[in-house]
Design a protein around this motif. Structure first.
Motif, PDB file in Angstrom:
ATOM      1  N   ILE A 102      -8.066  -2.728 -10.769  1.00  0.00           N
ATOM      2  CA  ILE A 102      -7.556  -1.764  -9.802  1.00  0.00           C
ATOM      3  C   ILE A 102      -8.608  -1.583  -8.715  1.00  0.00           C
ATOM      4  N   LEU A 103      -8.166  -1.572  -7.466  1.00  0.00           N
ATOM      5  CA  LEU A 103      -9.060  -1.430  -6.334  1.00  0.00           C
ATOM      6  C   LEU A 103      -8.615  -0.244  -5.490  1.00  0.00           C
ATOM      7  N   LEU A 104      -9.552   0.611  -5.135  1.00  0.00           N
ATOM      8  CA  LEU A 104      -9.294   1.750  -4.259  1.00  0.00           C
ATOM      9  C   LEU A 104     -10.083   1.553  -2.976  1.00  0.00           C
ATOM     10  N   ASN A 105      -9.379   1.532  -1.822  1.00  0.00           N
ATOM     11  CA  ASN A 105     -10.092   1.320  -0.569  1.00  0.00           C
ATOM     12  C   ASN A 105     -10.444   2.642   0.084  1.00  0.00           C
ATOM     13  N   GLU A 106     -11.119   2.559   1.212  1.00  0.00           N
ATOM     14  CA  GLU A 106     -11.615   3.760   1.873  1.00  0.00           C
ATOM     15  C   GLU A 106     -10.497   4.622   2.442  1.00  0.00           C
ATOM     16  N   ASP A 107      -9.316   4.070   2.626  1.00  0.00           N
ATOM     17  CA  ASP A 107      -8.176   4.828   3.143  1.00  0.00           C
ATOM     18  C   ASP A 107      -7.389   5.528   2.045  1.00  0.00           C
ATOM     19  N   GLY A 108      -7.841   5.417   0.793  1.00  0.00           N
ATOM     20  CA  GLY A 108      -7.156   6.077  -0.304  1.00  0.00           C
ATOM     21  C   GLY A 108      -5.981   5.306  -0.858  1.00  0.00           C
ATOM     22  N   LYS A 109      -5.860   4.017  -0.531  1.00  0.00           N
ATOM     23  CA  LYS A 109      -4.771   3.186  -1.036  1.00  0.00           C
ATOM     24  C   LYS A 109      -5.230   2.443  -2.289  1.00  0.00           C
TER      25      LYS A 109
END
Length: 654
Positions: A71-78
């Motif tokens: 699971i990956l969480l990016n800086e935009d909260g996606k």
């Protein structure tokens, strides 16, 4: 003048281990050990919503892993997910639909948790043991759903951290309380009953304010906010207590770590890690795959033990103290510090507190720890990664030697852990269920071009994310483990240490502790644990000195690898020799008829005849051996029978 944006290639992602479930992407390779490039994850279609996908993918804020997915969480909260979840396969990162912006993610065995900016918690995935926290009737959720029992207005505080075990979850509130839910078979939810808790349950029993919570397979470890003390509960083998109970609840203080201030904790399947402010790492729990980093395999080490190979400050302090007593210039250590030109090499050079402090200040230290499955990781202040434990699927990114060169090592009794750590440490080995176990911390050289910032892994795969190093930092100073220093001595690469071969290091323990203490900053350790780290280092360096004379010609990498193979052969030979010695002693004891009294031999022959005739033996072999021992004590005579006394109800009283 407009500032040019940073190129995406500065952010890089590496993956190691098994890719059978495509947890590392859509590659057809079963085992990966390479950089995962962003173009491998481009969507097959060209939708307008995905045109900025590469940019989003390379701006990762957090990583998390389940057993079969990442699971990956990016800086935009996606949130993006790849791998296999509940039989559904995602060969490329797929966007998870969530109604709010996420700020944190966590992964269990087959379920996931996410936290929103407001402190609410969402869950999705498998929920057969109540690990989704949604109640008794939900066994699977494809998309994140709000856990109503953890809403801030319900528990009177927002959630600030999440953690996942195999089949249970945990959440930490802003005011330092912990809630757990899911499987409770090992009391990992902080209570003895029931065996399954389907909604979040407050873990009480102590009035402690916690600052961190981590979950293992069947245990939890928590860090107290103000004192740095460690509390554990759940499966007792991973809790750091010498308790006879199989499960521990409510949370109990780990008394062995009371003298040090812990700043970070981590939990694997059956083992735990703790790190002090000075970068010292302690490990305990299951060690059958070498995940404790003490140079051996043990079923369980119940109490915390220092991982001495990662105590870079103590290693350098010991070397500097040794050189000062040998009248050598200070600063000729593993780390590039120029010697003092004002000192004459022929004069007696006394230890300079300023020079030693400068060297120790430049020495890297461990700043982050991580554990998952049956392996452990540590990240240094220079961004380098050290790994140890299970490496059968190449999950650690370390090269796997030829299996025939590795010694066969099965878990030993934990009571011999101290002796094995000090004298018979083994760097690599194989076992009946693993072809490669790394028993001592080793630097992962495949990541030498990456300044690692994030790490996450499942039992058989790992992800690393960080920034690419520039030309000035690729060859930056790195911390050398104790085993690496030993290898340099054996290979004859360190000329400074070759001159010390006749020097005994037993007298430098006090100087090493003093040097390390003088250079301590407010963020370093406030207490030393009985000097155990220096005992390990000094003993190991002494053992290495005796072997250094036989290995003095090797300069290039090929010869170094040959020396490494020789070391493995030597370790395997020593283990085989000890095994054969034990067999010979056993055969000698059994083959001596005079050592067994005639009556004991007749008892054994009678029992053997009874078993051949199909009759039930009247006496077991342990009972025969007890009779043998008692016969020796009574000069071959039958021992007197105990008198029995009967009470008023006919029962025996003694």
């Amino acid at each position: 003048m407009t500032t040019q944006p940073q190129p995406e290639t500065q952010n890089r992602l590496f993956g190691f281990g098994s890719n059978y479930f495509h947890a590392l992407g859509g590659s057809n390779e079963v085992f990966l050990s390479k950089e995962i490039e962003a173009h491998e994850f481009q969507y097959e279609d060209n939708k307008a919503d995905d045109k900025d996908y590469l940019t989003e993918f390379l701006k990762i804020k957090q990583l998390a892993c389940t057993t079969t997915s990442s699971i990956l969480l990016n800086e935009d909260g996606k949130i993006y997910q790849m791998g296999t979840i509940h039989g559904k396969q995602f060969t490329r990162p797929t966007r998870i639909s969530m109604s709010v912006r996420a700020v944190e993610i966590a992964g269990g065995r087959h379920f996931c948790l996410a936290r929103s900016a407001s402190g609410s918690v969402y869950s999705w995935g498998a929920g057969h043991f109540g690990q989704l926290g949604q109640g008794p009737h939900i066994s699977f959720l494809e998309n994140p759903q709000l856990i109503t029992h953890l809403q801030p207005h319900v528990i009177k505080s927002p959630i600030v951290q999440l953690a996942c075990g195999h089949w249970h979850g945990a959440a930490l509130t802003e005011d330092g309380r912990i809630f757990c839910w899911g499987s409770n078979r090992k009391h990992q939810c902080g209570t003895k009953t029931p065996s399954t808790i389907v909604t979040p349950h407050y873990v009480n029993g102590t009035d402690v304010v916690y600052s961190q919570i981590e979950c293992g397979k069947g245990h939890n470890i928590a860090l107290e906010k103000f004192t740095g003390r460690v509390y554990t509960w759940g499966a007792s083998t991973a809790c750091g207590h010498t308790s006879r109970r199989t499960c521990i609840s409510p949370p109990r203080l780990v008394e062995a770590l009371q003298r040090v201030v812990i700043v970070q904790i981590a939990a694997g399947d059956g083992h735990s890690l703790a790190m002090t402010g000075g970068g010292r790492v302690f490990s305990w729990g299951s060690g059958s795959e070498g995940q404790l980093g003490v140079g051996g395999t043990f079923p369980v080490i119940p109490r915390p033990k220092l991982v001495g190979d990662l105590d870079f400050v103590a290693i350098v302090a010991a070397q500097q103290s040794q050189r000062s007593k040998q009248n050598e210039p200070l600063g000729t250590s593993n780390f590039s510090v120029a010697p003092n030109p004002n000192k004459d090499s022929n004069t007696n050079i006394q230890p300079n507190a300023t020079a030693v402090s400068q060297i120790l200040a430049n020495t890297p230290k461990v700043t982050e720890i991580y554990a998952a499955g049956s392996y452990s990781l540590a990240i240094s202040s220079t961004g380098h990664v050290y790994g140890w434990g299970y490496n059968d699927t190449k999950v650690l990114g370390l090269p796997r030697p030829c299996t025939d060169l590795l010694p066969y090592l099965e878990p030993a009794n934990s009571s011999t852990a101290t002796i094995s750590q000090l004298k018979n440490r083994v760097s690599q080995a194989r076992a009946f269920d693993s072809s490669h176990n790394v028993l001592l911390p080793r630097r992962i050289d495949a990541l030498h071009t990456l300044d690692v910032k994030l790490v996450a892994g499942g039992p058989s795969h790992l992800l690393f994310y960080g920034h690419a190093r520039d030309d000035t930092t690729v060859n930056s100073l790195v911390g050398r483990t104790l085993h690496e220093v030993q290898q340099a001595r054996r290979a004859g690469q360190n000329q400074a240490t070759e001159q010390d071969d006749d020097l005994s290091m037993e007298s430098i323990e006090t100087d090493a502790v003093t040097s390390a203490t003088e250079a301590m900053s407010p963020n370093t350790d406030q207490f030393l644990v009985s000097g155990s780290n220096n005992e390990v280092i000094i003993t190991e360096l002494n053992n290495t000195k005796r072997e250094s004379a036989n290995n003095s010609d090797s300069e290039d990498e090929k010869k170094v690898s040959k020396e490494d193979d020789k070391t493995l052969i030597k370790e395997r030979t020593q283990i085989d020799a000890r095994t054969e010695s034990g067999k010979t002693m056993l055969e000698n004891d059994v083959s001596k008829p005079s050592s067994i009294p005639h009556r004991a031999r007749s008892l054994a022959s009678q029992e053997s005849s009874s078993s051949r005739l199909g009759r039930k033996p009247s006496m077991s072999m342990p009972k025969i051996m007890r009779k043998l021992t008692s016969s020796k004590r009574n000069n071959g005579k039958e021992p007197p029978k105990r008198r029995q006394f009967f009470g008023p109800f006919g029962g025996s009283k003694g």
